[in-house]
Design a protein around this motif. Structure first.
Motif, PDB file in Angstrom:
ATOM      1  N   PHE A  12      35.301  43.795  26.826  1.00 55.35           N
ATOM      2  CA  PHE A  12      35.990  44.666  27.788  1.00 55.35           C
ATOM      3  C   PHE A  12      35.456  44.421  29.196  1.00 55.35           C
ATOM      4  CE2 PHE A  12      34.899  48.595  30.150  1.00 55.35           C
ATOM      5  CZ  PHE A  12      36.155  48.890  30.683  1.00 55.35           C
ATOM      6  N   SER A  13      34.138  44.295  29.309  1.00 56.38           N
ATOM      7  CA  SER A  13      33.515  44.078  30.617  1.00 56.38           C
ATOM      8  C   SER A  13      33.916  42.730  31.200  1.00 56.38           C
ATOM      9  CB  SER A  13      31.989  44.165  30.495  1.00 56.38           C
ATOM     10  OG  SER A  13      31.599  45.431  30.017  1.00 56.38           O
ATOM     11  N   LEU A  14      33.931  41.702  30.358  1.00 52.13           N
ATOM     12  CA  LEU A  14      34.353  40.383  30.837  1.00 52.13           C
ATOM     13  C   LEU A  14      35.797  40.421  31.332  1.00 52.13           C
ATOM     14  CD1 LEU A  14      32.880  37.789  28.298  1.00 52.13           C
ATOM     15  CD2 LEU A  14      32.026  38.414  30.555  1.00 52.13           C
ATOM     16  N   GLN A  15      36.642  41.100  30.575  1.00 52.52           N
ATOM     17  CA  GLN A  15      38.046  41.222  30.982  1.00 52.52           C
ATOM     18  C   GLN A  15      38.148  41.923  32.335  1.00 52.52           C
ATOM     19  OE1 GLN A  15      40.442  44.150  28.926  1.00 52.52           O
ATOM     20  NE2 GLN A  15      42.199  42.771  28.856  1.00 52.52           N
ATOM     21  N   PHE A  16      37.387  42.992  32.496  1.00 55.43           N
ATOM     22  CA  PHE A  16      37.381  43.731  33.764  1.00 55.43           C
ATOM     23  C   PHE A  16      36.914  42.828  34.906  1.00 55.43           C
ATOM     24  CE2 PHE A  16      34.759  45.973  36.873  1.00 55.43           C
ATOM     25  CZ  PHE A  16      35.637  46.929  37.359  1.00 55.43           C
ATOM     26  N   LEU A  17      35.825  42.101  34.688  1.00 59.13           N
ATOM     27  CA  LEU A  17      35.241  41.271  35.738  1.00 59.13           C
ATOM     28  C   LEU A  17      36.156  40.109  36.121  1.00 59.13           C
ATOM     29  CD1 LEU A  17      31.564  41.238  34.412  1.00 59.13           C
ATOM     30  CD2 LEU A  17      32.396  42.404  36.462  1.00 59.13           C
ATOM     31  N   ILE A  18      36.869  39.571  35.153  1.00 53.75           N
ATOM     32  CA  ILE A  18      37.807  38.482  35.450  1.00 53.75           C
ATOM     33  C   ILE A  18      39.016  39.021  36.218  1.00 53.75           C
ATOM     34  CG2 ILE A  18      39.410  36.825  34.415  1.00 53.75           C
ATOM     35  CD1 ILE A  18      37.319  36.442  32.162  1.00 53.75           C
ATOM     36  N   LYS A  19      39.538  40.157  35.767  1.00 50.53           N
ATOM     37  CA  LYS A  19      40.700  40.745  36.441  1.00 50.53           C
ATOM     38  C   LYS A  19      40.382  41.147  37.876  1.00 50.53           C
ATOM     39  CE  LYS A  19      43.481  42.597  32.638  1.00 50.53           C
ATOM     40  NZ  LYS A  19      44.061  43.829  32.053  1.00 50.53           N
ATOM     41  N   GLU A  20      39.153  41.633  38.093  1.00 48.69           N
ATOM     42  CA  GLU A  20      38.770  42.086  39.431  1.00 48.69           C
ATOM     43  C   GLU A  20      38.295  40.936  40.321  1.00 48.69           C
ATOM     44  OE1 GLU A  20      38.852  45.372  40.796  1.00 48.69           O
ATOM     45  OE2 GLU A  20      40.198  45.568  39.084  1.00 48.69           O
ATOM     46  N   GLY A  21      38.205  39.741  39.760  1.00 49.29           N
ATOM     47  CA  GLY A  21      37.865  38.573  40.571  1.00 49.29           C
ATOM     48  C   GLY A  21      36.388  38.329  40.764  1.00 49.29           C
ATOM     49  N   TYR A  22      35.562  38.781  39.818  1.00 58.92           N
ATOM     50  CA  TYR A  22      34.117  38.534  39.907  1.00 58.92           C
ATOM     51  C   TYR A  22      33.686  37.353  39.042  1.00 58.92           C
ATOM     52  CZ  TYR A  22      34.205  43.197  41.937  1.00 58.92           C
ATOM     53  OH  TYR A  22      34.486  44.271  42.733  1.00 58.92           O
ATOM     54  N   LEU A  23      34.511  36.990  38.071  1.00 59.72           N
ATOM     55  CA  LEU A  23      34.248  35.837  37.215  1.00 59.72           C
ATOM     56  C   LEU A  23      35.506  34.986  37.145  1.00 59.72           C
ATOM     57  CD1 LEU A  23      32.470  37.496  34.113  1.00 59.72           C
ATOM     58  CD2 LEU A  23      31.353  36.296  36.000  1.00 59.72           C
ATOM     59  N   ASP A  24      35.310  33.671  37.032  1.00 61.86           N
ATOM     60  CA  ASP A  24      36.471  32.816  36.786  1.00 61.86           C
ATOM     61  C   ASP A  24      36.712  32.724  35.280  1.00 61.86           C
ATOM     62  OD1 ASP A  24      34.611  31.025  35.735  1.00 61.86           O
ATOM     63  OD2 ASP A  24      34.617  29.718  37.499  1.00 61.86           O
ATOM     64  N   GLN A  25      37.690  31.940  34.889  1.00 62.91           N
ATOM     65  CA  GLN A  25      38.051  31.846  33.474  1.00 62.91           C
ATOM     66  C   GLN A  25      36.940  31.225  32.625  1.00 62.91           C
ATOM     67  OE1 GLN A  25      40.760  33.106  31.987  1.00 62.91           O
ATOM     68  NE2 GLN A  25      41.488  33.934  33.932  1.00 62.91           N
ATOM     69  N   GLU A  26      36.025  30.526  33.272  1.00 63.31           N
ATOM     70  CA  GLU A  26      34.897  29.921  32.556  1.00 63.31           C
ATOM     71  C   GLU A  26      33.685  30.850  32.497  1.00 63.31           C
ATOM     72  OE1 GLU A  26      35.290  27.009  31.082  1.00 63.31           O
ATOM     73  OE2 GLU A  26      37.346  26.975  31.843  1.00 63.31           O
ATOM     74  N   GLY A  27      33.815  32.019  33.112  1.00 65.56           N
ATOM     75  CA  GLY A  27      32.701  32.971  33.112  1.00 65.56           C
ATOM     76  C   GLY A  27      31.710  32.760  34.235  1.00 65.56           C
ATOM     77  N   ASN A  28      32.072  31.945  35.216  1.00 57.20           N
ATOM     78  CA  ASN A  28      31.177  31.701  36.353  1.00 57.20           C
ATOM     79  C   ASN A  28      31.403  32.747  37.439  1.00 57.20           C
ATOM     80  OD1 ASN A  28      30.079  29.183  35.303  1.00 57.20           O
ATOM     81  ND2 ASN A  28      32.102  28.311  35.736  1.00 57.20           N
ATOM     82  N   PRO A  29      30.329  33.304  37.996  1.00 61.01           N
ATOM     83  CA  PRO A  29      30.476  34.315  39.055  1.00 61.01           C
ATOM     84  C   PRO A  29      31.135  33.732  40.297  1.00 61.01           C
ATOM     85  CG  PRO A  29      28.267  34.359  38.120  1.00 61.01           C
ATOM     86  CD  PRO A  29      28.927  33.117  37.603  1.00 61.01           C
ATOM     87  N   ILE A  30      32.054  34.478  40.873  1.00 60.76           N
ATOM     88  CA  ILE A  30      32.755  34.046  42.085  1.00 60.76           C
ATOM     89  C   ILE A  30      32.924  35.240  43.016  1.00 60.76           C
ATOM     90  CG2 ILE A  30      34.027  32.135  41.014  1.00 60.76           C
ATOM     91  CD1 ILE A  30      36.428  34.019  40.705  1.00 60.76           C
ATOM     92  N   GLY A  31      33.395  34.963  44.217  1.00 59.26           N
ATOM     93  CA  GLY A  31      33.748  36.023  45.155  1.00 59.26           C
ATOM     94  C   GLY A  31      32.586  36.930  45.510  1.00 59.26           C
ATOM     95  N   PHE A  32      32.805  38.220  45.326  1.00 60.44           N
ATOM     96  CA  PHE A  32      31.819  39.230  45.721  1.00 60.44           C
ATOM     97  C   PHE A  32      30.857  39.594  44.589  1.00 60.44           C
ATOM     98  CE2 PHE A  32      35.370  39.957  48.663  1.00 60.44           C
ATOM     99  CZ  PHE A  32      34.694  39.981  49.878  1.00 60.44           C
ATOM    100  N   ALA A  33      30.701  38.710  43.614  1.00 60.49           N
ATOM    101  CA  ALA A  33      29.825  39.006  42.473  1.00 60.49           C
ATOM    102  C   ALA A  33      28.398  39.302  42.926  1.00 60.49           C
ATOM    103  CB  ALA A  33      29.833  37.840  41.487  1.00 60.49           C
TER     104      ALA A  33
END
Length: 391
Positions: free
Chosen positions: A94-115
């Motif tokens: 659930f957390s991964l889904q949230f973080l990807i949708k909000e733009g903190y992780l890419d599809q590979e699970g790498n932190p991006i943006g405002f992470a």
């Protein structure tokens, strides 16, 4: 003093040394029952993002991943409880889904943006996520307009910025009954005003999305609930699934009502609560299956209003904004009902928060003359200067 005799998961036997304790007490301790330890829900969305950041940015990635997995796997809540371990896995998803949708992780699970900014403010969850939502929607850029022909911001802009930050990060509640003293303060306004309308709308939009995802998470985890425990009253331990209740009108009614629900407490559904009600945050704690060990605090929702048990709204203390306006620590003790020491440390934390946001934005922003960056830097300097004047 108490502790563990041995290392959990590593030592089968541990040694306990009693020092300067009377023998009768030692005997009583040895013969007493061992208390049952229960772990709390160990994960938050911010923690999971921090672990993902650790795994992605570390020099020794194998070691970092091992440490992250250790945190996820070795929770006291899931110790020897496979069902709880599965719940934590689903919460992780659930957390991964949230973080990807909000733009903190890419599809590979790498932190991006405002992470990085979010993890830096992890102890303010969920306000850290809402703050970034404001940034992404451009609300701060709309607000932070300097005086024409300069890079300096007006007092109105900075006060509004403090108001927004206080609503997010300086949330100290006052009792509802304090509202009757509204006209008796000397210097402070005491009661914090609500967020500006466009910011409040952004919070409500954020809450709606998060709440929907969390409800789906609850529906998914419901299959892991201990239904035998769910049909047992918590105090009397009366079990409505036992043979003693077969043929009972009450038990039959209870069973009939629960046929159409999957994630609601059997006793809550007697009040007409159904699975779809989990999409309303005010219902979750009252209706969710108890054996899951999950409640609404595990969901990164920001409640703009808080009410006491009589339904009265509790106002937020405006200490951070009041201090920015009058710069008096004494006024916070006389008007804002704060102890002087508590007030000082709360203001210090607030000042450091502004500085840390400014620092994070300077690292993320390519333009050193960005208005939002300049506004936070200017506000940080002013707030720090005011705080130094009272020390």
């Amino acid at each position: 003093m108490s502790g563990r005799a041995g290392r959990r998961g590593q030592d089968m036997i541990g040694n306990v040394f009693f020092y300067d304790i009377p023998l009768p007490k030692v005997e009583r301790l040895i013969k007493s029952n061992v208390p049952q330890l229960k772990g709390q829900f160990p994960l938050t969305v911010s923690l999971i993002l921090r672990l993902m950041l650790l795994a992605a940015k570390a020099d020794d990635k194998a070691d970092a991943r091992a440490k992250a997995l250790s945190v996820l796997k070795h929770s006291l809540m899931s110790f020897r409880k496979e069902r709880n371990a599965e719940i934590l896995k689903i919460y992780f998803m659930f957390s991964l889904q949230f973080l990807i949708k909000e733009g903190y992780l890419d599809q590979e699970g790498n932190p991006i943006g405002f992470a990085g900014l979010v993890t830096h403010l992890y102890y303010y969850e969920p306000s850290n996520f809402v703050f970034v939502r404001f940034l992404v929607k451009g609300l701060f850029h709309k607000l932070c307009q300097p005086i024409k022909g300069s890079t300096v911001f007006s007092d109105d802009v900075l006060e509004k910025l403090v108001l927004i930050l206080a609503n997010l990060f300086g949330r100290k509640y006052l009792p509802a009954c304090s509202m009757k003293y509204k006209c008796t303060f000397c210097q402070s306004k005491v009661f914090l005003e609500d967020l500006p309308e466009d910011f409040a709308d952004a919070v409500n939009e954020y809450n709606t999305k998060v709440q929907e995802n969390f409800a789906h998470f609850l529906l998914t985890t419901a299959k892991l609930a201990d239904m035998e425990q769910e049909y047992r009253l918590p105090l009397s331990k009366t079990d409505f699934t036992s043979k003693n209740w077969h043929g009972s009108e009450l038990a039959s009614y209870l069973m009939d009502n629960t046929k159409s629900i999957s994630a609601i407490s059997p006793f809550a559904c007697l009040s007409g609560v159904v699975d779809n009600d989990l999409f309303h945050r005010e219902v979750i704690n009252k209706a969710v299956l108890r054996s899951l060990g999950i409640n609404v605090t595990n969901c990164p929702l920001l409640y703009l209003n808080k009410y006491d048990n009589r339904g009265r709204r509790r106002p937020l203390n405006a200490y951070a904004l009041d201090f920015y306006k009058h710069g008096s620590l004494i006024a916070l003790t006389t008007d804002n009902w704060l102890n002087e020491g508590d007030a000082y440390y709360a203001l210090k934390d607030f000042s450091l928060l502004i500085k840390s946001i400014g620092t994070s934005l300077s690292e993320l922003c390519d333009d050193p003359n960005d208005n939002v960056l300049l506004a936070f830097q200017q506000l940080g300097e002013i707030y720090e200067k005011k705080l130094k004047c009272v020390t």
